[in-house]
Design a protein around this motif. Structure first.
Motif, PDB file in Angstrom:
ATOM      1  N   LEU A 119       0.829  -1.209   0.000  1.00  0.00           N
ATOM      2  CA  LEU A 119       0.000   0.000   0.000  1.00  0.00           C
ATOM      3  C   LEU A 119       0.861   1.256   0.000  1.00  0.00           C
ATOM      4  O   LEU A 119       0.567   2.223  -0.722  1.00  0.00           O
ATOM      5  CB  LEU A 119      -0.935  -0.009   1.211  1.00  0.00           C
ATOM      6  CG  LEU A 119      -1.919  -1.181   1.301  1.00  0.00           C
ATOM      7  CD1 LEU A 119      -2.829  -1.027   2.521  1.00  0.00           C
ATOM      8  CD2 LEU A 119      -2.753  -1.317   0.036  1.00  0.00           C
ATOM      9  N   LYS A 120       1.912   1.274   0.791  1.00  0.00           N
ATOM     10  CA  LYS A 120       2.755   2.465   0.866  1.00  0.00           C
ATOM     11  C   LYS A 120       3.566   2.662  -0.414  1.00  0.00           C
ATOM     12  O   LYS A 120       3.987   3.788  -0.715  1.00  0.00           O
ATOM     13  CB  LYS A 120       3.666   2.393   2.088  1.00  0.00           C
ATOM     14  CG  LYS A 120       2.894   2.480   3.405  1.00  0.00           C
ATOM     15  CD  LYS A 120       2.018   3.733   3.456  1.00  0.00           C
ATOM     16  CE  LYS A 120       1.134   3.778   4.673  1.00  0.00           C
ATOM     17  NZ  LYS A 120       0.254   4.975   4.705  1.00  0.00           N
ATOM     18  N   ALA A 121       3.785   1.604  -1.170  1.00  0.00           N
ATOM     19  CA  ALA A 121       4.444   1.755  -2.462  1.00  0.00           C
ATOM     20  C   ALA A 121       3.557   2.520  -3.437  1.00  0.00           C
ATOM     21  O   ALA A 121       4.057   3.281  -4.281  1.00  0.00           O
ATOM     22  CB  ALA A 121       4.796   0.380  -3.027  1.00  0.00           C
ATOM     23  N   ILE A 122       2.253   2.337  -3.348  1.00  0.00           N
ATOM     24  CA  ILE A 122       1.329   3.118  -4.183  1.00  0.00           C
ATOM     25  C   ILE A 122       1.409   4.586  -3.797  1.00  0.00           C
ATOM     26  O   ILE A 122       1.487   5.482  -4.654  1.00  0.00           O
ATOM     27  CB  ILE A 122      -0.119   2.597  -4.036  1.00  0.00           C
ATOM     28  CG1 ILE A 122      -0.213   1.132  -4.463  1.00  0.00           C
ATOM     29  CG2 ILE A 122      -1.085   3.451  -4.851  1.00  0.00           C
ATOM     30  CD1 ILE A 122      -1.568   0.501  -4.204  1.00  0.00           C
ATOM     31  N   GLU A 123       1.399   4.832  -2.498  1.00  0.00           N
ATOM     32  CA  GLU A 123       1.515   6.206  -2.005  1.00  0.00           C
ATOM     33  C   GLU A 123       2.818   6.843  -2.486  1.00  0.00           C
ATOM     34  O   GLU A 123       2.839   7.997  -2.936  1.00  0.00           O
ATOM     35  CB  GLU A 123       1.450   6.204  -0.488  1.00  0.00           C
ATOM     36  CG  GLU A 123       1.593   7.556   0.180  1.00  0.00           C
ATOM     37  CD  GLU A 123       1.586   7.430   1.695  1.00  0.00           C
ATOM     38  OE1 GLU A 123       2.655   7.644   2.312  1.00  0.00           O
ATOM     39  OE2 GLU A 123       0.524   7.094   2.257  1.00  0.00           O
ATOM     40  N   ALA A 124       3.923   6.091  -2.416  1.00  0.00           N
ATOM     41  CA  ALA A 124       5.225   6.614  -2.822  1.00  0.00           C
ATOM     42  C   ALA A 124       5.298   6.887  -4.315  1.00  0.00           C
ATOM     43  O   ALA A 124       6.007   7.800  -4.762  1.00  0.00           O
ATOM     44  CB  ALA A 124       6.323   5.639  -2.418  1.00  0.00           C
ATOM     45  N   ALA A 125       4.547   6.111  -5.105  1.00  0.00           N
ATOM     46  CA  ALA A 125       4.571   6.285  -6.562  1.00  0.00           C
ATOM     47  C   ALA A 125       3.670   7.406  -7.041  1.00  0.00           C
ATOM     48  O   ALA A 125       3.652   7.711  -8.237  1.00  0.00           O
ATOM     49  CB  ALA A 125       4.178   4.974  -7.239  1.00  0.00           C
ATOM     50  N   ALA A 126       2.923   8.017  -6.119  1.00  0.00           N
ATOM     51  CA  ALA A 126       2.039   9.143  -6.469  1.00  0.00           C
ATOM     52  C   ALA A 126       1.078   8.769  -7.595  1.00  0.00           C
ATOM     53  O   ALA A 126       1.066   9.374  -8.665  1.00  0.00           O
ATOM     54  CB  ALA A 126       2.849  10.379  -6.824  1.00  0.00           C
TER      55      ALA A 126
END
Length: 446
Positions: A119-126
Protein backbone atom coordinates in the motif's frame (compact mmCIF):
# COMPACT_ATOMS: atom_id res chain seq x y z
CA UNK A 1 10.56 8.74 2.62
CA UNK A 2 9.29 9.71 6.06
CA UNK A 3 10.26 6.49 7.83
CA UNK A 4 9.24 7.75 11.29
CA UNK A 5 5.69 8.41 10.08
CA UNK A 6 5.53 5.06 8.26
CA UNK A 7 6.82 3.17 11.28
CA UNK A 8 4.18 4.75 13.51
CA UNK A 9 1.42 3.85 11.06
CA UNK A 10 2.59 0.24 10.81
CA UNK A 11 2.89 0.05 14.60
CA UNK A 12 -0.75 1.10 14.92
CA UNK A 13 -1.74 -1.71 12.55
CA UNK A 14 0.35 -4.29 14.40
CA UNK A 15 -1.16 -3.38 17.76
CA UNK A 16 -4.49 -4.87 16.67
CA UNK A 17 -4.61 -8.54 17.85
CA UNK A 18 -6.50 -9.79 14.79
CA UNK A 19 -6.24 -13.53 15.55
CA UNK A 20 -8.70 -15.15 13.15
CA UNK A 21 -8.80 -18.62 14.70
CA UNK A 22 -9.99 -17.36 18.12
CA UNK A 23 -13.64 -16.16 18.32
CA UNK A 24 -12.71 -13.87 21.22
CA UNK A 25 -10.78 -11.74 18.73
CA UNK A 26 -13.55 -11.31 16.14
CA UNK A 27 -13.91 -7.62 17.04
CA UNK A 28 -10.15 -7.18 16.62
CA UNK A 29 -10.31 -8.74 13.17
CA UNK A 30 -13.01 -6.26 12.24
CA UNK A 31 -10.86 -3.43 13.62
CA UNK A 32 -7.96 -4.55 11.43
CA UNK A 33 -10.29 -4.57 8.42
CA UNK A 34 -11.28 -1.00 9.29
CA UNK A 35 -7.60 -0.03 9.37
CA UNK A 36 -7.10 -1.47 5.86
CA UNK A 37 -10.24 0.24 4.57
CA UNK A 38 -9.07 3.61 5.91
CA UNK A 39 -5.75 3.17 4.10
CA UNK A 40 -7.50 2.36 0.83
CA UNK A 41 -9.61 5.49 1.13
CA UNK A 42 -6.45 7.54 1.76
CA UNK A 43 -5.05 6.11 -1.47
CA UNK A 44 -8.05 7.51 -3.32
CA UNK A 45 -10.00 4.30 -3.87
CA UNK A 46 -13.34 5.13 -5.42
CA UNK A 47 -14.90 2.00 -3.95
CA UNK A 48 -14.18 0.32 -0.61
CA UNK A 49 -16.43 -2.48 0.66
CA UNK A 50 -16.59 -5.08 3.40
CA UNK A 51 -17.68 -8.35 1.83
CA UNK A 52 -18.92 -11.77 2.95
CA UNK A 53 -18.53 -11.56 6.76
CA UNK A 54 -19.49 -9.30 9.62
CA UNK A 55 -16.49 -10.25 11.74
CA UNK A 56 -13.75 -11.28 9.27
CA UNK A 57 -14.68 -9.33 6.15
CA UNK A 58 -12.81 -9.33 2.87
CA UNK A 59 -11.81 -5.74 2.21
CA UNK A 60 -12.46 -5.00 -1.45
CA UNK A 61 -11.09 -1.86 -3.01
CA UNK A 62 -11.13 -0.27 -6.46
CA UNK A 63 -8.51 2.39 -7.14
CA UNK A 64 -8.85 5.49 -9.29
CA UNK A 65 -9.76 4.71 -12.89
CA UNK A 66 -6.86 4.99 -15.37
CA UNK A 67 -8.25 4.42 -18.88
CA UNK A 68 -6.18 2.04 -20.97
CA UNK A 69 -3.86 1.11 -18.10
CA UNK A 70 -3.26 -2.48 -16.91
CA UNK A 71 -5.23 -3.79 -13.94
CA UNK A 72 -3.27 -5.14 -10.98
CA UNK A 73 -5.00 -7.09 -8.19
CA UNK A 74 -3.23 -6.91 -4.82
CA UNK A 75 -3.94 -9.71 -2.34
CA UNK A 76 -2.94 -9.94 1.31
CA UNK A 77 -4.34 -10.70 4.75
CA UNK A 78 -4.78 -8.72 7.94
CA UNK A 79 -5.30 -11.69 10.28
CA UNK A 80 -2.49 -13.25 12.30
CA UNK A 81 -1.59 -16.45 14.11
CA UNK A 82 -2.05 -16.83 17.89
CA UNK A 83 1.07 -15.58 19.71
CA UNK A 84 1.47 -18.49 22.16
CA UNK A 85 3.64 -19.25 24.06
CA UNK A 86 3.62 -15.72 25.42
CA UNK A 87 6.47 -16.20 27.88
CA UNK A 88 8.89 -16.82 24.99
CA UNK A 89 8.42 -13.31 23.57
CA UNK A 90 11.10 -10.80 24.55
CA UNK A 91 8.48 -8.03 24.28
CA UNK A 92 4.69 -8.48 24.12
CA UNK A 93 3.49 -9.64 20.67
CA UNK A 94 1.01 -6.80 20.20
CA UNK A 95 3.26 -4.08 21.57
CA UNK A 96 5.56 -3.57 18.57
CA UNK A 97 9.20 -2.99 19.48
CA UNK A 98 12.21 -1.98 17.38
CA UNK A 99 15.53 -3.56 18.29
CA UNK A 100 18.67 -3.43 16.16
CA UNK A 101 16.78 -2.30 13.08
CA UNK A 102 14.16 -5.03 13.37
CA UNK A 103 10.47 -4.58 14.14
CA UNK A 104 9.19 -7.31 16.48
CA UNK A 105 5.45 -8.04 16.64
CA UNK A 106 2.96 -10.72 15.65
CA UNK A 107 2.11 -10.05 12.01
CA UNK A 108 5.23 -7.96 11.32
CA UNK A 109 6.20 -10.21 8.39
CA UNK A 110 3.09 -12.40 8.06
CA UNK A 111 1.37 -10.50 6.61
CA UNK A 112 0.55 -7.05 7.96
CA UNK A 113 4.00 -5.63 7.30
CA UNK A 114 3.94 -6.84 3.71
CA UNK A 115 0.39 -5.58 3.05
CA UNK A 116 1.57 -2.25 4.45
CA UNK A 117 4.53 -2.34 2.06
CA UNK A 118 2.32 -2.84 -1.01
CA UNK A 119 0.00 0.00 0.00
CA UNK A 120 2.76 2.46 0.87
CA UNK A 121 4.44 1.75 -2.46
CA UNK A 122 1.33 3.12 -4.18
CA UNK A 123 1.51 6.21 -2.00
CA UNK A 124 5.22 6.61 -2.82
CA UNK A 125 4.57 6.28 -6.56
CA UNK A 126 2.04 9.14 -6.47
CA UNK A 127 -0.73 7.28 -8.27
CA UNK A 128 1.07 5.32 -10.98
CA UNK A 129 -0.79 4.59 -14.26
CA UNK A 130 -2.24 1.32 -13.01
CA UNK A 131 -5.83 0.28 -12.24
CA UNK A 132 -5.56 -1.18 -8.76
CA UNK A 133 -7.90 -3.73 -7.24
CA UNK A 134 -7.58 -4.97 -3.65
CA UNK A 135 -8.62 -8.20 -1.93
CA UNK A 136 -7.36 -8.11 1.66
CA UNK A 137 -8.85 -10.92 3.72
CA UNK A 138 -9.15 -11.79 7.40
CA UNK A 139 -9.09 -15.61 7.48
CA UNK A 140 -5.93 -16.67 5.65
CA UNK A 141 -4.54 -18.21 8.83
CA UNK A 142 -7.74 -20.24 9.22
CA UNK A 143 -8.39 -21.56 5.74
CA UNK A 144 -9.77 -18.52 3.83
CA UNK A 145 -13.30 -19.93 3.85
CA UNK A 146 -14.95 -16.50 3.65
CA UNK A 147 -12.86 -15.53 0.62
CA UNK A 148 -13.33 -18.91 -1.07
CA UNK A 149 -17.10 -18.60 -0.72
CA UNK A 150 -17.00 -15.05 -2.08
CA UNK A 151 -14.95 -15.99 -5.14
CA UNK A 152 -17.19 -18.97 -5.89
CA UNK A 153 -20.16 -16.58 -5.99
CA UNK A 154 -18.35 -13.67 -7.62
CA UNK A 155 -15.33 -14.93 -9.61
CA UNK A 156 -15.20 -11.64 -11.50
CA UNK A 157 -13.44 -10.12 -8.46
CA UNK A 158 -10.21 -11.75 -9.68
CA UNK A 159 -10.32 -10.29 -13.22
CA UNK A 160 -7.04 -8.49 -13.73
CA UNK A 161 -3.98 -8.42 -15.95
CA UNK A 162 -1.82 -9.60 -13.06
CA UNK A 163 -2.11 -10.55 -9.38
CA UNK A 164 0.58 -9.51 -6.89
CA UNK A 165 1.00 -11.20 -3.52
CA UNK A 166 3.67 -10.13 -1.00
CA UNK A 167 3.49 -12.81 1.69
CA UNK A 168 6.83 -14.55 1.20
CA UNK A 169 10.54 -14.05 1.88
CA UNK A 170 13.91 -13.69 0.22
CA UNK A 171 15.73 -17.04 0.08
CA UNK A 172 18.64 -15.30 1.84
CA UNK A 173 19.61 -11.69 2.59
CA UNK A 174 20.06 -9.94 -0.76
CA UNK A 175 18.42 -12.82 -2.68
CA UNK A 176 14.82 -11.91 -3.65
CA UNK A 177 12.59 -14.68 -4.92
CA UNK A 178 9.48 -15.52 -6.86
CA UNK A 179 7.70 -18.72 -5.93
CA UNK A 180 6.74 -21.50 -8.31
CA UNK A 181 4.89 -23.76 -5.86
CA UNK A 182 3.25 -23.75 -2.44
CA UNK A 183 2.48 -26.79 -0.38
CA UNK A 184 -1.16 -27.52 0.38
CA UNK A 185 -2.58 -28.16 3.83
CA UNK A 186 -4.78 -30.73 5.54
CA UNK A 187 -5.53 -29.71 9.14
CA UNK A 188 -7.36 -32.16 11.36
CA UNK A 189 -8.06 -33.40 14.87
CA UNK A 190 -7.53 -37.08 15.70
CA UNK A 191 -9.56 -38.19 18.73
CA UNK A 192 -9.44 -41.51 20.57
CA UNK A 193 -11.78 -42.74 23.30
CA UNK A 194 -10.95 -45.71 25.55
CA UNK A 195 -13.68 -45.64 28.23
CA UNK A 196 -17.03 -44.08 29.08
CA UNK A 197 -15.45 -41.54 31.46
CA UNK A 198 -12.18 -40.61 33.16
CA UNK A 199 -11.13 -43.05 35.88
CA UNK A 200 -9.29 -42.95 39.23
CA UNK A 201 -5.69 -43.97 38.55
CA UNK A 202 -5.44 -45.75 41.91
CA UNK A 203 -8.56 -47.87 41.52
CA UNK A 204 -8.10 -48.62 37.83
CA UNK A 205 -4.43 -47.96 37.04
CA UNK A 206 -2.65 -50.96 35.56
CA UNK A 207 -5.84 -52.44 34.09
CA UNK A 208 -7.85 -49.67 32.41
CA UNK A 209 -6.76 -48.35 28.99
CA UNK A 210 -5.40 -44.79 28.89
CA UNK A 211 -6.55 -42.54 26.04
CA UNK A 212 -3.34 -40.52 26.05
CA UNK A 213 -1.21 -43.65 25.75
CA UNK A 214 -3.33 -45.01 22.92
CA UNK A 215 -3.27 -41.67 21.08
CA UNK A 216 0.51 -41.38 21.34
CA UNK A 217 0.98 -44.94 20.12
CA UNK A 218 -1.35 -44.23 17.21
CA UNK A 219 0.56 -41.08 16.28
CA UNK A 220 3.80 -43.05 16.43
CA UNK A 221 2.38 -45.57 13.98
CA UNK A 222 1.30 -42.80 11.59
CA UNK A 223 4.84 -41.40 11.41
CA UNK A 224 7.94 -43.42 12.19
CA UNK A 225 11.20 -42.29 13.82
CA UNK A 226 12.81 -42.11 10.36
CA UNK A 227 10.31 -39.42 9.30
CA UNK A 228 8.35 -41.64 6.92
CA UNK A 229 4.58 -41.07 7.01
CA UNK A 230 2.84 -44.45 7.20
CA UNK A 231 -0.38 -43.48 5.46
CA UNK A 232 -0.98 -45.93 2.60
CA UNK A 233 -1.01 -44.21 -0.79
CA UNK A 234 0.21 -40.84 0.50
CA UNK A 235 3.45 -40.82 -1.49
CA UNK A 236 1.95 -42.30 -4.67
CA UNK A 237 1.20 -38.91 -6.22
CA UNK A 238 4.47 -37.25 -5.16
CA UNK A 239 6.78 -36.32 -8.04
CA UNK A 240 10.43 -35.45 -7.55
CA UNK A 241 11.50 -31.94 -8.50
CA UNK A 242 12.84 -31.51 -12.00
CA UNK A 243 16.57 -31.72 -12.64
CA UNK A 244 16.61 -27.98 -13.42
CA UNK A 245 14.98 -27.21 -10.06
CA UNK A 246 17.46 -29.35 -8.17
CA UNK A 247 20.38 -27.65 -9.92
CA UNK A 248 18.97 -24.21 -9.02
CA UNK A 249 18.44 -25.24 -5.38
CA UNK A 250 22.03 -26.50 -5.07
CA UNK A 251 23.27 -23.07 -6.17
CA UNK A 252 21.30 -21.19 -3.50
CA UNK A 253 23.14 -19.70 -0.53
CA UNK A 254 21.72 -22.34 1.80
CA UNK A 255 23.63 -24.21 4.48
CA UNK A 256 22.00 -27.08 6.37
CA UNK A 257 24.32 -26.39 9.32
CA UNK A 258 23.33 -22.72 9.45
CA UNK A 259 19.68 -23.70 9.05
CA UNK A 260 19.96 -26.05 12.04
CA UNK A 261 21.90 -23.74 14.35
CA UNK A 262 20.49 -20.32 13.49
CA UNK A 263 16.93 -20.94 12.30
CA UNK A 264 15.74 -24.23 13.80
CA UNK A 265 17.96 -23.77 16.87
CA UNK A 266 17.91 -27.46 17.75
CA UNK A 267 20.47 -30.24 18.11
CA UNK A 268 19.53 -32.22 15.00
CA UNK A 269 17.35 -32.09 11.91
CA UNK A 270 14.59 -34.63 11.31
CA UNK A 271 12.91 -36.13 8.28
CA UNK A 272 13.81 -38.45 5.45
CA UNK A 273 17.61 -38.32 5.45
CA UNK A 274 17.97 -39.62 1.89
CA UNK A 275 16.64 -36.26 0.64
CA UNK A 276 18.27 -32.86 0.94
CA UNK A 277 16.93 -30.39 3.49
CA UNK A 278 15.42 -28.19 0.76
CA UNK A 279 13.65 -31.22 -0.75
CA UNK A 280 12.23 -32.04 2.68
CA UNK A 281 11.07 -28.44 3.09
CA UNK A 282 9.70 -27.82 -0.41
CA UNK A 283 9.00 -31.07 -2.26
CA UNK A 284 7.84 -33.72 0.24
CA UNK A 285 4.63 -34.05 2.27
CA UNK A 286 4.79 -33.68 6.05
CA UNK A 287 2.87 -34.88 9.08
CA UNK A 288 3.15 -32.63 12.15
CA UNK A 289 1.58 -32.78 15.62
CA UNK A 290 0.64 -29.33 16.92
CA UNK A 291 -0.93 -30.09 20.30
CA UNK A 292 -2.49 -32.79 22.46
CA UNK A 293 -5.62 -32.27 24.55
CA UNK A 294 -7.23 -34.43 27.22
CA UNK A 295 -6.96 -35.56 30.81
CA UNK A 296 -5.77 -32.99 33.34
CA UNK A 297 -3.37 -30.19 32.37
CA UNK A 298 -4.15 -27.52 34.95
CA UNK A 299 -2.08 -26.35 37.91
CA UNK A 300 -1.53 -28.90 40.66
CA UNK A 301 -2.22 -32.62 40.49
CA UNK A 302 -5.16 -34.85 39.59
CA UNK A 303 -4.70 -38.60 39.43
CA UNK A 304 -6.90 -39.45 36.49
CA UNK A 305 -6.82 -41.91 33.61
CA UNK A 306 -8.20 -39.92 30.66
CA UNK A 307 -10.99 -41.52 28.68
CA UNK A 308 -10.53 -39.27 25.66
CA UNK A 309 -7.58 -37.53 24.04
CA UNK A 310 -7.25 -35.40 20.92
CA UNK A 311 -4.26 -34.42 18.79
CA UNK A 312 -4.25 -31.43 16.47
CA UNK A 313 -2.28 -32.44 13.38
CA UNK A 314 -1.61 -31.25 9.87
CA UNK A 315 -0.18 -32.60 6.66
CA UNK A 316 1.52 -30.33 4.14
CA UNK A 317 0.83 -31.51 0.60
CA UNK A 318 3.04 -31.16 -2.47
CA UNK A 319 2.11 -30.57 -6.12
CA UNK A 320 0.06 -33.40 -7.64
CA UNK A 321 -1.49 -34.37 -4.29
CA UNK A 322 -5.17 -33.57 -3.68
CA UNK A 323 -6.68 -32.51 -0.37
CA UNK A 324 -9.78 -34.72 -0.64
CA UNK A 325 -7.68 -37.76 -1.46
CA UNK A 326 -5.34 -37.15 1.48
CA UNK A 327 -8.30 -36.68 3.82
CA UNK A 328 -9.63 -40.11 2.83
CA UNK A 329 -6.18 -41.66 3.19
CA UNK A 330 -5.66 -40.20 6.68
CA UNK A 331 -9.09 -41.29 7.88
CA UNK A 332 -8.55 -44.84 6.59
CA UNK A 333 -5.10 -45.05 8.16
CA UNK A 334 -6.36 -43.93 11.59
CA UNK A 335 -9.10 -46.54 11.55
CA UNK A 336 -6.70 -49.27 10.41
CA UNK A 337 -3.95 -48.47 12.92
CA UNK A 338 -6.15 -47.98 16.02
CA UNK A 339 -6.63 -51.08 18.21
CA UNK A 340 -10.08 -52.67 18.30
CA UNK A 341 -10.73 -51.55 21.87
CA UNK A 342 -10.15 -47.88 20.91
CA UNK A 343 -12.71 -45.64 19.23
CA UNK A 344 -10.75 -43.40 16.86
CA UNK A 345 -11.99 -40.67 14.54
CA UNK A 346 -10.80 -37.73 12.48
CA UNK A 347 -12.37 -34.28 12.22
CA UNK A 348 -11.10 -32.05 9.40
CA UNK A 349 -10.87 -28.35 10.23
CA UNK A 350 -9.59 -26.78 7.02
CA UNK A 351 -7.25 -27.32 4.12
CA UNK A 352 -6.24 -26.50 0.58
CA UNK A 353 -4.68 -28.11 -2.45
CA UNK A 354 -1.05 -27.34 -3.32
CA UNK A 355 -0.47 -24.52 -5.80
CA UNK A 356 1.78 -24.51 -8.85
CA UNK A 357 2.58 -21.01 -10.12
CA UNK A 358 4.04 -20.52 -13.62
CA UNK A 359 6.64 -17.75 -13.69
CA UNK A 360 7.13 -17.27 -17.45
CA UNK A 361 4.72 -14.35 -17.94
CA UNK A 362 6.28 -10.99 -19.02
CA UNK A 363 5.10 -9.39 -15.76
CA UNK A 364 7.75 -11.42 -13.92
CA UNK A 365 10.45 -9.68 -15.97
CA UNK A 366 9.22 -6.33 -14.72
CA UNK A 367 9.30 -7.51 -11.12
CA UNK A 368 12.79 -8.93 -11.68
CA UNK A 369 13.92 -5.56 -13.07
CA UNK A 370 12.44 -3.69 -10.11
CA UNK A 371 14.36 -5.88 -7.65
CA UNK A 372 17.56 -5.51 -9.68
CA UNK A 373 17.31 -1.73 -9.72
CA UNK A 374 16.59 -1.38 -5.99
CA UNK A 375 18.22 -4.40 -4.29
CA UNK A 376 20.98 -5.09 -6.81
CA UNK A 377 19.92 -8.65 -7.62
CA UNK A 378 17.07 -10.12 -9.62
CA UNK A 379 14.67 -12.81 -8.47
CA UNK A 380 15.39 -16.53 -8.21
CA UNK A 381 12.56 -19.01 -8.81
CA UNK A 382 12.06 -21.40 -5.87
CA UNK A 383 9.33 -23.32 -4.07
CA UNK A 384 7.89 -22.68 -0.61
CA UNK A 385 6.99 -25.03 2.20
CA UNK A 386 4.08 -22.94 3.44
CA UNK A 387 0.54 -22.56 2.16
CA UNK A 388 -1.63 -19.69 0.94
CA UNK A 389 -4.94 -21.47 0.33
CA UNK A 390 -6.49 -18.98 -2.08
CA UNK A 391 -3.64 -18.71 -4.61
CA UNK A 392 -5.17 -21.11 -7.20
CA UNK A 393 -8.52 -19.27 -7.03
CA UNK A 394 -6.82 -15.91 -7.58
CA UNK A 395 -5.32 -17.17 -10.83
CA UNK A 396 -8.45 -18.80 -12.25
CA UNK A 397 -9.18 -15.85 -14.54
CA UNK A 398 -5.89 -16.56 -16.32
CA UNK A 399 -3.92 -13.69 -14.80
CA UNK A 400 -0.34 -14.45 -13.73
CA UNK A 401 0.11 -14.65 -9.96
CA UNK A 402 3.32 -12.97 -8.86
CA UNK A 403 4.12 -14.54 -5.52
CA UNK A 404 6.99 -12.78 -3.81
CA UNK A 405 7.81 -10.92 -0.62
CA UNK A 406 10.21 -8.82 1.43
CA UNK A 407 10.68 -11.09 4.45
CA UNK A 408 13.83 -12.93 5.43
CA UNK A 409 14.23 -16.62 6.31
CA UNK A 410 14.82 -15.81 9.99
CA UNK A 411 11.60 -13.80 10.50
CA UNK A 412 10.15 -16.51 12.81
CA UNK A 413 6.70 -16.66 11.23
CA UNK A 414 4.05 -18.23 13.51
CA UNK A 415 6.62 -18.33 16.34
CA UNK A 416 7.56 -16.11 19.29
CA UNK A 417 9.56 -12.98 18.39
CA UNK A 418 8.30 -12.68 14.81
CA UNK A 419 10.06 -9.74 13.18
CA UNK A 420 10.57 -7.73 10.01
CA UNK A 421 13.87 -6.04 9.19
CA UNK A 422 13.16 -2.36 8.57
CA UNK A 423 15.72 -2.26 5.76
CA UNK A 424 13.63 -4.89 3.98
CA UNK A 425 10.50 -2.77 4.47
CA UNK A 426 12.00 0.49 3.20
CA UNK A 427 13.61 -1.20 0.19
CA UNK A 428 10.43 -3.19 -0.41
CA UNK A 429 8.40 -0.01 -0.74
CA UNK A 430 10.87 1.19 -3.38
CA UNK A 431 10.81 -2.18 -5.19
CA UNK A 432 7.03 -2.28 -5.51
CA UNK A 433 6.88 1.44 -6.34
CA UNK A 434 9.24 0.75 -9.23
CA UNK A 435 7.26 -2.32 -10.28
CA UNK A 436 4.05 -0.27 -10.43
CA UNK A 437 5.83 2.36 -12.53
CA UNK A 438 7.21 -0.24 -14.94
CA UNK A 439 3.85 -1.97 -15.21
CA UNK A 440 2.09 1.31 -15.93
CA UNK A 441 4.62 2.50 -18.52
CA UNK A 442 5.40 -0.75 -20.32
CA UNK A 443 2.21 -2.74 -19.85
CA UNK A 444 1.76 -6.27 -18.63
CA UNK A 445 2.47 -7.89 -22.02
CA UNK A 446 5.78 -6.11 -22.66
Amino acid sequence: MDTDRLLQQLTDFLRIPSISTLPAHSADCHAAAEWVAAELRRLGCREVQFLASGTHPVVWGVGPEVPGAPTLLLYGHYDVQPPDPLDEWTTPPFQPSVRDGRLFARGAADDKGQVFCLLKAIEAAARPPVNFRFLIEGEEEYGSRVLFDLLRREPERTRADAVLIADMAFVAPGWPAVYTALRGLCYAEITVRTAKSDLHSGEFGGAAPNAHEELLRLLGRLKGPDGKINIPGLYAAVKRPSRAELVTWRRLPFSATHFLKQRVQAKALAGLKQYSVLERLWALPTFEIHGVLGGFTGEGAKTVIPAEATAKVSLRLVPNQKLKTVERQLEAAVKRLAPRHVQAGVRFLHGADPAVVPVDHPAFRLLDRAFREVVGRGTVAVRAGGSIPVVPALGKSGAPVLLTGIGLPDDRLHAPNEKLDLKQLWEGIQVFKRFYELLGSKGVFC
